[in-house]
Design an enzyme around this catalytic site. Structure first.
Site, PDB file in Angstrom:
ATOM      1  N   GLU A  21      37.961  45.568  39.708  1.00 13.34           N
ATOM      2  CA  GLU A  21      37.728  44.584  40.768  1.00 13.34           C
ATOM      3  C   GLU A  21      37.603  45.271  42.123  1.00 13.34           C
ATOM      4  O   GLU A  21      38.469  46.071  42.479  1.00 13.34           O
ATOM      5  CB  GLU A  21      38.864  43.556  40.784  1.00 13.34           C
ATOM      6  CG  GLU A  21      38.883  42.701  39.538  1.00 13.34           C
ATOM      7  CD  GLU A  21      39.900  41.563  39.587  1.00 13.34           C
ATOM      8  OE1 GLU A  21      40.623  41.442  40.602  1.00 13.34           O
ATOM      9  OE2 GLU A  21      39.971  40.783  38.616  1.00 13.34           O
ATOM     10  N   HIS A  68      38.013  36.244  41.428  1.00 12.55           N
ATOM     11  CA  HIS A  68      39.478  36.170  41.290  1.00 12.55           C
ATOM     12  C   HIS A  68      40.043  35.056  42.183  1.00 12.55           C
ATOM     13  O   HIS A  68      40.880  35.293  43.060  1.00 12.55           O
ATOM     14  CB  HIS A  68      40.120  37.503  41.633  1.00 12.55           C
ATOM     15  CG  HIS A  68      41.445  37.707  40.947  1.00 12.55           C
ATOM     16  ND1 HIS A  68      41.880  38.919  40.500  1.00 12.55           N
ATOM     17  CD2 HIS A  68      42.445  36.837  40.639  1.00 12.55           C
ATOM     18  CE1 HIS A  68      43.080  38.808  39.946  1.00 12.55           C
ATOM     19  NE2 HIS A  68      43.435  37.534  40.016  1.00 12.55           N
ATOM     20  N   ARG A 124      43.850  37.936  33.249  1.00 12.50           N
ATOM     21  CA  ARG A 124      43.876  39.330  33.690  1.00 12.50           C
ATOM     22  C   ARG A 124      42.624  40.042  33.186  1.00 12.50           C
ATOM     23  O   ARG A 124      42.242  39.888  32.014  1.00 12.50           O
ATOM     24  CB  ARG A 124      45.111  40.070  33.140  1.00 12.50           C
ATOM     25  CG  ARG A 124      46.433  39.614  33.731  1.00 12.50           C
ATOM     26  CD  ARG A 124      46.605  40.096  35.164  1.00 12.50           C
ATOM     27  NE  ARG A 124      47.919  39.765  35.696  1.00 12.50           N
ATOM     28  CZ  ARG A 124      48.209  38.633  36.324  1.00 12.50           C
ATOM     29  NH1 ARG A 124      47.275  37.704  36.471  1.00 12.50           N
ATOM     30  NH2 ARG A 124      49.435  38.415  36.801  1.00 12.50           N
TER      31      ARG A 124
END
Length: 541
Positions: free
Chosen positions: A261, A279, A232
């Site tokens: 992000e 990601h 995370r």
């Protein structure tokens, strides 16, 4: 016949069990606008989405027959879970289907970081042949520190052992016995920082893990350590990491997740010693098929047998149970939150006891609220009322529930005891007719505290002037005291103070309180709190 709408790009093979089911009709419609989706959602019993479709309150309001919202993945940030709960819609996800994908991506990042593969590739793509510029390091006989030994961390450990690495593992619920079975060494976070050549994090992002890898942590590490984060964004303090890399203390980092992000920090994206990916942890064909299959199978189970495994909100209770248990649900969770915050560590044993009138009620949901309150301290949003008991067992913890008709001085009384080594915390509470919820026992000190969102716990010696000094310091920081309760064992002995405050206080206030002579411990306690707990909010996770 159940009608299911599938939006977004979801693996068709994973949906096969739905297509083949005789009582289910599947419509797959990609690229619907919000207005188009609102117009047709009223025709469907279930909705399956990934991250692109926003399941808003407005959309849910239009979903007149919808029973299930399924997220083919882990996060449900694009779903208004509260609105779904209020309307009685079950929200499910697929929390375990991406375990192998995330594990393998972590290992890919580990190897790429050790051998500088992306940088060597880029150099050759530019027409260069510079072997000396990309000298790497071996994993053989190096120490890998894994912070977070859940499913993904455990799978990483299993595979890293094949490189003959020494594995140090930290997790608040990792026992010596489980570590031994995995063939790893149970370690503290400090030990991992000091001893590791490589460090990878696999924890949820909660208050205790935000910026866990910070300046203080990095200063303890070996010179030349390498750090990986495929868990995370926010677990690693990105500014601190850049400073440590620029100074030469940290040799490099591999990041798949970021605080923001998509990331915009060019120091992260363009640094020659940092590898970045967008990601991709769960982005494999197999993982996407697994998440689709997992939610498809659960939808069938819910429709056919009302079996729910991965709900992120709770199913409906009967009206009678709602009425009887409503006053106790929030109190049970608050009881657990106080206990785990005072214990500070993951418990090894949990005892729950119900007395008086509560013996005659179905307290199974209340027990789940307590377990959820305990586990949420370390596991955050991954815990809900449906999976709380399962997660407890998964982490090798036992719990014991006792029921006793003795009234313990109150018509109804519940007590929670947590054990860790030689430390024990016990909290007792009741609901007083006409007065509401009360915490009445903390570690055998008798008190009378209405649980509120912001509490301050102080352990001290029972000496004259203590209360005045505490009040004076809080006043100097403009902290208003709602109520104060003092409990003591004997005159002049140890005592505790519990204060309800109007707002959260900062750590500098507790540091100032520690300057008082005779004061032994100060702790800020933050509780879940709703002034008027509706049934919907009581069930909302």
């Amino acid at each position: 016949m159940y009608k299911i709408l599938v939006t977004d790009s979801i693996n068709i093979q994973g949906l096969q069990s739905l297509y083949e089911h005789p009582s289910i009709l599947v419509d797959k419609k990609d690229q619907l606008s919000s207005a188009e989706l609102r117009e047709i959602i009223g025709n469907y019993d279930a909705l399956i989405v990934r991250s692109q479709t926003i399941v808003s309150k407005e959309l849910i309001h239009s979903a007149h027959r919808l029973q299930i919202i399924a997220r083919a993945g882990v996060g449900v940030d694009n779903i208004d879970v509260e609105a779904a709960t209020r309307k009685g819609i079950i929200v499910i996800n697929a929390p375990g289907a991406n375990t192998i994908a995330a594990c393998e991506h972590t290992l890919a990042m580990l190897l790429s970081l050790a051998r500088r593969i992306p940088h060597a590739y880029q150099s050759m793509s530019n027409g260069e042949w510079n072997r000396n510029a990309f000298k790497g390091v071996e994993l053989y006989e190096k120490t890998l520190g894994i912070i977070g030994m859940g499913k993904i961390g455990t799978e990483v450990a299993k595979r890293a052992k094949s490189f003959q690495m020494k594995i140090l593992g930290y997790d608040p619920y990792l026992t010596e016995e489980r570590a031994k079975k995995l063939g790893i060494v149970k370690a503290s976070i400090n030990e991992i920082a000091i001893q590791s050549d490589f460090i990878t994090v696999h924890t949820p992002l909660i208050k205790e893990t935000r910026n866990l890898v910070n300046d203080e942590f990095l200063q303890k590490t070996k010179r030349g350590v390498r750090i990986i984060n495929c868990a995370r964004g926010g677990i690693i303090d990105e500014a601190a990491l850049i400073r440590a890399i620029q100074s030469g203390h940290v040799a490099g980092a591999a990041l798949d997740v970021f605080t923001q992000e998509p990331p915009t920090n060019l120091d992260l994206l363009q640094h020659p010693n940092i590898i970045v990916t967008p990601h991709l942890g769960a982005s494999t064909e197999e993982a996407q098929e697994k998440v689709a299959k997992e939610v498809s199978d659960e939808i069938i189970n819910i429709f056919e047998s009302q079996t729910i495994r991965h709900a992120v909100n709770a199913p409906q209770m009967s009206g009678e149970t709602q009425l009887k248990m409503k006053p106790y649900l929030q109190l049970g969770e608050q009881l657990a939150e106080i206990a785990i915050q005072l214990l500070k560590k993951a418990p090894e044993k949990i005892d729950i006891a119900y007395y008086g009138d509560l013996v005659e009620e179905d307290t199974s949901l209340l027990t789940r609220y307590m377990v959820k309150g305990i586990l949420s301290y370390h596991l955050s949003d991954s815990v809900n009322l449906i999976n709380a008991i399962h997660l407890l067992k998964e982490h090798g913890l036992s719990y014991n529930v006792q029921r006793n008709a003795t009234n313990k001085g109150f018509a109804n009384y519940m007590e929670l005891v947590l054990y860790k080594g030689d430390k024990k915390v016990n909290i007792g509470a009741t609901v007083l007719n006409g007065y509401g919820a009360r915490i009445v026992n903390i570690n055998n000190y008798r008190v009378d505290v209405r649980p509120e969102q912001h509490l301050l716990y102080i352990k001290h010696q029972d000496i004259p002037g203590m209360i005045g000094q505490v009040g004076s310091i809080l006043g100097s920081y403009s902290i208003n005291i709602g109520t104060m309760q003092v409990g003591r064992a004997a005159i002049g002995g140890e005592a505790i103070m519990i204060l309800t405050l109007d707002k959260k206080i900062e750590q500098e206030v507790t540091h100032a309180l520690h300057s008082i002579s005779g004061l032994e411990d100060v702790q800020i306690l933050e509780l879940s709190y709703e002034e008027e707990l509706s049934v919907e909010k009581a069930l909302h996770l």
